[in-house]
Design an enzyme around this catalytic site. Structure first.
Site, PDB file in Angstrom:
ATOM      1  N   ASP A  93       1.113  12.091  -8.723  1.00  0.00           N
ATOM      2  CA  ASP A  93       0.902  10.746  -8.299  1.00  0.00           C
ATOM      3  C   ASP A  93       1.114   9.806  -8.962  1.00  0.00           C
ATOM      4  O   ASP A  93      -0.048   9.339  -9.767  1.00  0.00           O
ATOM      5  CB  ASP A  93      -0.346  10.756  -7.456  1.00  0.00           C
ATOM      6  CG  ASP A  93      -0.399   9.530  -6.690  1.00  0.00           C
ATOM      7  OD1 ASP A  93       0.323   7.955  -7.109  1.00  0.00           O
ATOM      8  OD2 ASP A  93      -0.814   8.974  -5.293  1.00  0.00           O
TER       9      ASP A  93
ATOM     10  N   LYS B 279       4.412  -0.067  -5.763  1.00  0.00           N
ATOM     11  CA  LYS B 279       3.771  -0.602  -6.970  1.00  0.00           C
ATOM     12  C   LYS B 279       4.930  -0.874  -7.867  1.00  0.00           C
ATOM     13  O   LYS B 279       5.885  -2.058  -7.006  1.00  0.00           O
ATOM     14  CB  LYS B 279       2.612   0.330  -7.810  1.00  0.00           C
ATOM     15  CG  LYS B 279       1.272   0.384  -6.473  1.00  0.00           C
ATOM     16  CD  LYS B 279       0.289   0.170  -7.436  1.00  0.00           C
ATOM     17  CE  LYS B 279      -0.883   0.287  -6.573  1.00  0.00           C
ATOM     18  NZ  LYS B 279      -1.984   1.619  -6.444  1.00  0.00           N
TER      19      LYS B 279
ATOM     20  N   TYR C 243      -6.918   8.448  -6.182  1.00  0.00           N
ATOM     21  CA  TYR C 243      -6.892   8.373  -4.950  1.00  0.00           C
ATOM     22  C   TYR C 243      -5.286   8.287  -4.354  1.00  0.00           C
ATOM     23  O   TYR C 243      -4.775   8.223  -5.876  1.00  0.00           O
ATOM     24  CB  TYR C 243      -7.143   6.793  -5.297  1.00  0.00           C
ATOM     25  CG  TYR C 243      -6.923   5.964  -3.314  1.00  0.00           C
ATOM     26  CD1 TYR C 243      -7.062   6.280  -2.351  1.00  0.00           C
ATOM     27  CD2 TYR C 243      -5.641   4.818  -3.925  1.00  0.00           C
ATOM     28  CE1 TYR C 243      -7.159   5.487  -1.690  1.00  0.00           C
ATOM     29  CE2 TYR C 243      -5.424   4.081  -2.434  1.00  0.00           C
ATOM     30  CZ  TYR C 243      -6.380   4.517  -1.550  1.00  0.00           C
ATOM     31  OH  TYR C 243      -6.452   3.676  -0.448  1.00  0.00           O
TER      32      TYR C 243
HETATM   33  C1  LIG Z   1      -2.681   2.641  -5.120  1.00  0.00           C
HETATM   34  C2  LIG Z   1      -1.785   3.887  -5.282  1.00  0.00           C
HETATM   35  C3  LIG Z   1      -1.967   4.234  -3.695  1.00  0.00           C
HETATM   36  C4  LIG Z   1      -1.653   3.444  -2.732  1.00  0.00           C
HETATM   37  O1  LIG Z   1      -1.035   3.058  -2.472  1.00  0.00           O
HETATM   38  P1  LIG Z   1      -0.007   1.413  -1.323  1.00  0.00           P
HETATM   39  O2  LIG Z   1       1.040   0.965  -1.353  1.00  0.00           O
HETATM   40  O3  LIG Z   1      -1.650   1.229  -1.207  1.00  0.00           O
HETATM   41  O4  LIG Z   1      -0.672   2.516   0.201  1.00  0.00           O
HETATM   42  C5  LIG Z   1      -2.189   6.040  -3.928  1.00  0.00           C
HETATM   43  N1  LIG Z   1      -2.274   6.291  -5.104  1.00  0.00           N
HETATM   44  C6  LIG Z   1      -2.006   5.857  -6.204  1.00  0.00           C
HETATM   45  C7  LIG Z   1      -1.943   6.460  -7.479  1.00  0.00           C
HETATM   46  C8  LIG Z   1      -1.735   4.569  -6.099  1.00  0.00           C
HETATM   47  O5  LIG Z   1      -2.538   3.959  -7.189  1.00  0.00           O
END
Ligand SMILES: *Cc1c(COP(=O)(O)O)cnc(C)c1O
Length: 430
Positions: free
Chosen positions: A237, A265, A144
């Site tokens: 990512d 995060k 994701y």
């Molecule tokens: C949470 C997450 C996102 C998206 O981040 P948001 O702040 O919710 O838009 C993208 N990539 C990864 C791997 C994530 O865990």
């Protein structure tokens, strides 16, 4: 457990907010039951509006590695707020945080701050496409990367190389530029590069959005080699794994340097802050130095950066914390597994630093197809029982869990005891 206030709050919220929530998984749709409305957090614990207390293994989905209301972060935020909420002009704080990130992550020579992980990956992809001059991107099934159009794409059926939209509203004209390959499978990977005219690859090297499924070392190094051979930008990512799986995120586990990295995060310490960065040669194409456009009214917001900077500096000054968090995560997962096995239930577990994951599954989970073979009915029952006993786990079988710095062995043992009781009730049909 009395949850009348949460029930009422949820009903009232549903009248004015779609589904009663501002992000879908919060609605408990996949596990059933009533989402708890939260009154406050404190250290390892959440308190709901009925006064129930929960040991929190969600930690706002990852950001709160220092737990709720860490006094240093709270103080940094308050001091910052007193000086103004937002200026739309640069501050020294942003430079300081950028330097900290660049010092720790190889391959990151310049950064740009944004407000969400979605924005970070979306902007990184735009830049990578501009740099490589190729429109197609490759992602992996089960990873994701936020909800931008190009990334809401799932694997096509059968042997179709190109993905199909995983949400209505995403035009096929967009999704046809996104190729989706199986995670962790080296076999067949080369063909995507040969056929696909790929500009960039985006991957969660430690996938945390299909449960916790780390990539193998071999897979990541093969990916790096293919990107080099075909002139493709490799994006890690690390929105979830950055500063979570270790101080240096996935880079402590793989001897591979990506061309670009996305963060979110933990780098916001609980505030809306994310960033993307990479090699100077790529980053310099970004506006105002280059022509690739990207902007944000609240990007690099001083209050958010103050929280993130405190969170990151505390981690840098206490690098030994990861060992302790990992030991707690292992203790929790070993406990869950042994309680399950005692009752004839197979449980697959994974730990990476302060991240953990478990699947009710007979065989090891290496990709999204494996993950989808897990027993989600059992998971839902387990989730509900644990919640009743004051253990707050992610309300989906496909999410990672998180340990925070305020947790200790006796709290972990309490969660294992709740696990034993929950499974005992389930096998006895209670
Ligand atoms: C949470 C997450 C996102 C998206 O981040 P948001 O702040 O919710 O838009 C993208 N990539 C990864 C791997 C994530 O865990």
């Amino acid at each position: 457990m009395e949850i009348l206030h949460s029930v009422n709050d949820f009903n009232e919220a549903k009248q004015v907010i779609v589904g009663g929530v501002n992000s879908p998984v919060r609605a408990f749709g996949s596990v059933g039951g009533t989402p708890r409305f939260i009154a406050k957090g404190e250290g390892s614990y959440l308190y709901d509006v009925d006064g129930n207390k929960y040991l929190d293994f969600v930690q706002s989905w990852g950001p709160l590695i220092w737990g709720h209301c860490d006094s240093d972060i709270v103080e940094a935020v308050i001091e910052s707020v007193k000086k103004g909420m937002s200026f739309g002009a640069p501050t020294e704080l942003e430079t300081t945080l950028a330097k900290e990130i660049i010092a720790l992550y190889d391959g990151v020579e310049k950064v740009r701050m944004v407000s969400s992980g979605t924005e970070a990956t979306m902007s990184a992809i735009r830049l990578a496409r501009a740099y490589s001059g190729k429109d197609n991107i490759l992602k992996f099934d089960g990873c994701y990367h936020g909800h931008s159009d190009s990334l809401l794409v799932s694997a096509g059926s059968g042997c179709a190389t190109f993905g199909s939209p995983s949400s209505p509203g995403v035009p096929e004209d967009f999704s046809k530029h996104t190729l989706v390959a199986p995670y962790n499978r080296i076999e067949g990977l080369r063909e995507f590069f040969e056929k696909g005219s790929i500009g960039c690859v985006i991957i969660e090297p430690i996938a945390g959005n299909m449960g916790l499924v780390p990539a193998s070392k071999e897979f990541i190094s093969t990916l790096r080699a293919l990107c080099d051979e075909f002139g493709v930008v490799l994006i890690f990512d690390e929105v979830m794994s950055g500063f979570r799986a270790s101080l240096k995120g996935a880079q402590s586990y793989y001897d591979v340097i990506p061309d670009m990295v996305t963060f979110g995060k933990v780098i916001g310490g609980g505030m809306p802050l994310a960033c993307f960065g990479g090699k100077d040669e790529i980053m310099k194409l970004l506006s105002p130095v280059g022509k690739v456009y990207q902007a944000g009214t609240l990007s690099g917001n001083p209050v958010a950066v103050s929280a993130g900077l405190m969170s990151v500096c505390k981690l840098k000054n206490n690098p030994e914390i990861y060992k302790r968090l990992q030991a707690l995560a292992e203790r929790l997962m070993d406990g869950f597994r042994s309680e399950a096995n005692k009752r004839g239930i197979a449980l697959q577990t994974q730990v990476r630093g302060s991240m953990f994951g478990y699947f009710f599954n007979d065989t090891e989970v290496k990709d999204f197809d494996d993950a989808k073979r897990s027993d989600t009915v059992l998971f839902s029952k387990f989730h509900a029982k644990m919640l009743e006993k004051g253990i707050y786990l992610a309300p989906s079988a496909y999410e990672a869990g998180f340990i925070c710095s305020t947790m200790n062995e006796s709290e972990i043992d309490g969660a294992i005891k709740a696990c034993a009781e929950s499974l005992e009730e389930i096998v006895n049909g209670i």
